[in-house]
Design a protein around this motif. Structure first.
Motif, PDB file in Angstrom:
ATOM      1  N   ASP A 248       0.853  -1.183   0.000  1.00 56.28           N
ATOM      2  CA  ASP A 248       0.000   0.000   0.000  1.00 56.28           C
ATOM      3  C   ASP A 248       0.892   1.237   0.000  1.00 56.28           C
ATOM      4  N   LEU A 249       0.530   2.180  -0.826  1.00 56.55           N
ATOM      5  CA  LEU A 249       1.320   3.404  -0.984  1.00 56.55           C
ATOM      6  C   LEU A 249       0.515   4.601  -0.496  1.00 56.55           C
ATOM      7  N   GLU A 250       1.141   5.422   0.336  1.00 57.33           N
ATOM      8  CA  GLU A 250       0.597   6.732   0.704  1.00 57.33           C
ATOM      9  C   GLU A 250       1.451   7.788   0.014  1.00 57.33           C
ATOM     10  N   HIS A 251       0.798   8.583  -0.797  1.00 52.75           N
ATOM     11  CA  HIS A 251       1.469   9.594  -1.616  1.00 52.75           C
ATOM     12  C   HIS A 251       1.203  10.965  -1.002  1.00 52.75           C
ATOM     13  N   PHE A 252       2.257  11.638  -0.588  1.00 51.60           N
ATOM     14  CA  PHE A 252       2.136  12.934   0.073  1.00 51.60           C
ATOM     15  C   PHE A 252       2.718  14.029  -0.814  1.00 51.60           C
ATOM     16  N   GLN A 253       2.019  15.159  -0.847  1.00 50.73           N
ATOM     17  CA  GLN A 253       2.559  16.364  -1.462  1.00 50.73           C
ATOM     18  C   GLN A 253       2.355  17.537  -0.521  1.00 50.73           C
ATOM     19  N   LEU A 254       3.426  18.284  -0.321  1.00 49.75           N
ATOM     20  CA  LEU A 254       3.377  19.531   0.425  1.00 49.75           C
ATOM     21  C   LEU A 254       3.383  20.663  -0.588  1.00 49.75           C
TER      22      LEU A 254
END
Length: 257
Positions: free
Chosen positions: A194-200
């Motif tokens: 499972d991938l959690e993709h974060f962008q700030l």
């Protein structure tokens, strides 16, 4: 369902997808030049009729269209394909694009010279049944002697270490810097994660955080080659980034002439 998860992931990411790259336009040109080199090496000079069956916002399709190929784009995300069409039009390029599941491609048989499935798109399919359906459909829409061009992460290496994150990527935009990174949570089978993709993303002197989730199957090259062969492809061959200039390993395979 896997297709619903992937569609939601890319629907949510479409507005910000370009932020993955320090310079998205430069990346589209560089990736297309690399893929075009592979295509011409396999089929000879173009232009070619190309289906990009996981086109997203057009990262590969736009660059290939700019090189003179006749490209059609499909993707499970209608939001992404709508942006791909807009981005192509803004560059005076023709790119018909529509939402479609790669397992049920809405085209007749023998329609394309090349099918592109790039940037780790195939591993969104999580079962052998789904892989066989997708690769079988790609085989069907290719002309005799047609070319499958598929790229994934280097999962043979990745599965040895099973990383839990990716390094942050920084992109400069007119609105300021944005930062992208991923967290990975491996399943007990040691193949899926499972991938959690974060962008700030900068906003009003501060940051907002955008988070999306999806799941991948970390398919090895032997696994993909086996599924491609089972779908009827022949002469399967893997090419390294050093050989092609593309940032991921590239599989080429052909339909029988």
């Amino acid at each position: 369902m896997p297709e619903e998860l992937a569609r939601a992931f890319y629907d949510e990411l479409a507005e910000d997808y370009h932020r993955i790259y320090p310079d998205w336009d430069a990346s589209t040109a560089r990736q297309a030049k690399a893929l075009d080199g592979v295509i011409s090496g396999e089929l000879g000079p173009g232009p070619r009729a190309i289906l990009d069956c996981a086109c997203g916002i057009g990262t590969q399709a736009i660059g290939l269209a700019a090189l003179g190929h006749n490209v059609v784009g499909t993707d499970v995300s209608p939001v992404a394909t709508a942006r791909a069409a807009r981005e192509a039009a803004a560059r005076n390029l023709r790119l018909p694009a529509a939402a479609a599941d790669m397992r049920t491609l809405p085209f007749g048989s023998d329609a394309f010279d090349v099918v592109v499935c790039a940037d780790n798109s195939l591993p969104h399919l999580l079962t052998p049944h789904d892989l066989r359906a997708a690769l079988g459909g790609m085989h069907r829409v290719l002309k005799p002697g047609g070319l499958l061009l598929l790229t994934t992460r280097p999962y043979d290496e990745v599965r040895e270490t099973r990383p839990r994150s990716t390094p942050p990527q920084v992109a400069d935009t007119p609105a300021g810097r944005s930062i992208t990174f991923q967290l990975w949570d491996w399943h007990d089978d040691a193949e899926r994660y499972d991938l959690e993709h974060f962008q700030l993303v900068p906003q009003a002197g501060s940051w907002i955080v955008r988070q999306r989730r999806t799941t991948y199957w970390a398919l090895t090259q032997d696994q993909i080659t086996s599924f491609a062969s089972g779908a009827g492809f022949r002469a399967a061959k893997w090419h390294t980034p050093q050989d092609t200039g593309f940032f991921q390993p590239v599989l080429t395979a052909r339909t029988p002439s």
